[in-house]
Design a protein around this motif. Structure first.
Motif, PDB file in Angstrom:
ATOM      1  N   LYS A 266      16.530   4.024  21.385  1.00  0.00           N
ATOM      2  CA  LYS A 266      15.104   4.276  21.628  1.00  0.00           C
ATOM      3  C   LYS A 266      14.230   3.605  20.575  1.00  0.00           C
ATOM      4  N   SER A 267      14.517   3.839  19.307  1.00  0.00           N
ATOM      5  CA  SER A 267      13.710   3.250  18.229  1.00  0.00           C
ATOM      6  C   SER A 267      13.830   1.736  18.225  1.00  0.00           C
ATOM      7  N   THR A 268      15.022   1.239  18.466  1.00  0.00           N
ATOM      8  CA  THR A 268      15.219  -0.213  18.529  1.00  0.00           C
ATOM      9  C   THR A 268      14.398  -0.803  19.668  1.00  0.00           C
TER      10      THR A 268
ATOM     11  N   GLN B  93       9.174   6.820  13.082  1.00  0.00           N
ATOM     12  CA  GLN B  93       9.414   8.235  12.792  1.00  0.00           C
ATOM     13  C   GLN B  93       9.225   8.540  11.315  1.00  0.00           C
ATOM     14  N   ASP B  94       9.643   7.646  10.468  1.00  0.00           N
ATOM     15  CA  ASP B  94       9.610   7.903   9.027  1.00  0.00           C
ATOM     16  C   ASP B  94       8.477   7.135   8.352  1.00  0.00           C
TER      17      ASP B  94
ATOM     18  N   SER C  67      -0.330  12.171   0.346  1.00  0.00           N
ATOM     19  CA  SER C  67       1.067  12.122  -0.077  1.00  0.00           C
ATOM     20  C   SER C  67       1.680  13.517  -0.237  1.00  0.00           C
ATOM     21  N   LEU C  68       0.857  14.555  -0.270  1.00  0.00           N
ATOM     22  CA  LEU C  68       1.351  15.922  -0.412  1.00  0.00           C
ATOM     23  C   LEU C  68       1.618  16.596   0.935  1.00  0.00           C
ATOM     24  N   LEU C  69       1.347  15.899   2.028  1.00  0.00           N
ATOM     25  CA  LEU C  69       1.505  16.475   3.362  1.00  0.00           C
ATOM     26  C   LEU C  69       2.957  16.376   3.827  1.00  0.00           C
ATOM     27  N   SER C  70       3.279  17.166   4.825  1.00  0.00           N
ATOM     28  CA  SER C  70       4.627  17.122   5.409  1.00  0.00           C
ATOM     29  C   SER C  70       4.834  15.783   6.123  1.00  0.00           C
TER      30      SER C  70
ATOM     31  N   GLN D  35       2.876  11.465   9.686  1.00  0.00           N
ATOM     32  CA  GLN D  35       3.009  10.686  10.912  1.00  0.00           C
ATOM     33  C   GLN D  35       1.739  10.801  11.753  1.00  0.00           C
ATOM     34  N   ARG D  36       1.110  11.963  11.759  1.00  0.00           N
ATOM     35  CA  ARG D  36      -0.140  12.137  12.501  1.00  0.00           C
ATOM     36  C   ARG D  36      -1.278  11.328  11.873  1.00  0.00           C
ATOM     37  N   ILE D  37      -1.254  11.148  10.565  1.00  0.00           N
ATOM     38  CA  ILE D  37      -2.245  10.280   9.921  1.00  0.00           C
ATOM     39  C   ILE D  37      -2.040   8.842  10.398  1.00  0.00           C
ATOM     40  N   ALA D  38      -0.782   8.413  10.482  1.00  0.00           N
ATOM     41  CA  ALA D  38      -0.492   7.075  11.001  1.00  0.00           C
ATOM     42  C   ALA D  38      -0.965   6.954  12.451  1.00  0.00           C
TER      43      ALA D  38
END
Length: 181
Positions: free
Chosen positions: A74-76, A116-117, A159-162, A167-170
């Motif tokens: 999927k990611s690929t 994802q990361d 940087s302190l967020l989960s 990912q939601r910021i991205a």
């Protein structure tokens, strides 16, 4: 063992740096939404074919779910569709142009991929989002965060967020962009 882990990491970096660069052209793309088309894609992971002969049209304004078990490719597949990886066989086009004919900048501006990361910079949410839209005002930034289902103060240290919040910021950055896909 740190030494073994370090050697393993160095080997992975060395292998990565020895890979051939992804081919790109010098064409720009149209600003209006265009169909993303995968034709006869073959995806191979660790010498095993995980996607065989996929053909699909991703129509502007539509949603497509990519589902499957871990290791199914999927990611690929998503990296291939974003022009960040080359398929073993087949092609991907945006409108009438194959992705490899587009310049790297044109491909990035037309297609945004949120891994994802994903990570964020050690600064505020505002500063992270302004990387996607330098001229955006606070109302536009808050709207993008809202679309990404994240309600936080723009001055929060990102940087302190989960990992999920980062990912939601991205994703909010994608909403601020003019990307077609």
């Amino acid at each position: 063992d740190y030494v073994t882990a370090g050697k393993h990491a160095a080997k992975k970096i060395s292998d990565f740096l020895q890979q051939a660069p992804i081919a790109s052209g010098n064409l720009n793309c149209k600003s209006q939404p265009q169909k993303l088309q995968a034709s006869n894609l073959v995806v191979v992971n660790d010498k095993k074919t995980v996607i065989d002969n996929l053909t699909h049209d991703f129509v502007p304004g539509s949603f497509t779910a990519i589902m499957g078990p871990s290791g199914a490719g999927k990611s690929t597949l998503l990296r291939i569709l974003a022009g960040q990886e080359t398929p073993a066989h087949g092609s991907v086009s945006l409108g009438r142009e194959e992705l490899f004919e587009l310049s790297e900048v044109a491909c990035y501006l037309a297609i945004r991929y949120v891994p994802q990361d994903t990570g964020v910079l050690k600064t505020t949410i505002r500063e992270n989002l302004l990387l996607s839209a330098p001229d955006a005002n606070d109302d536009e930034l808050r709207l993008a965060l809202s679309l990404a289902r994240l309600e936080l103060d723009l001055n929060t240290d990102a940087s302190l967020l989960s990992g999920g919040q980062q990912q939601r910021i991205a994703l909010a950055g994608v909403f601020l962009s003019n990307a077609n896909v």
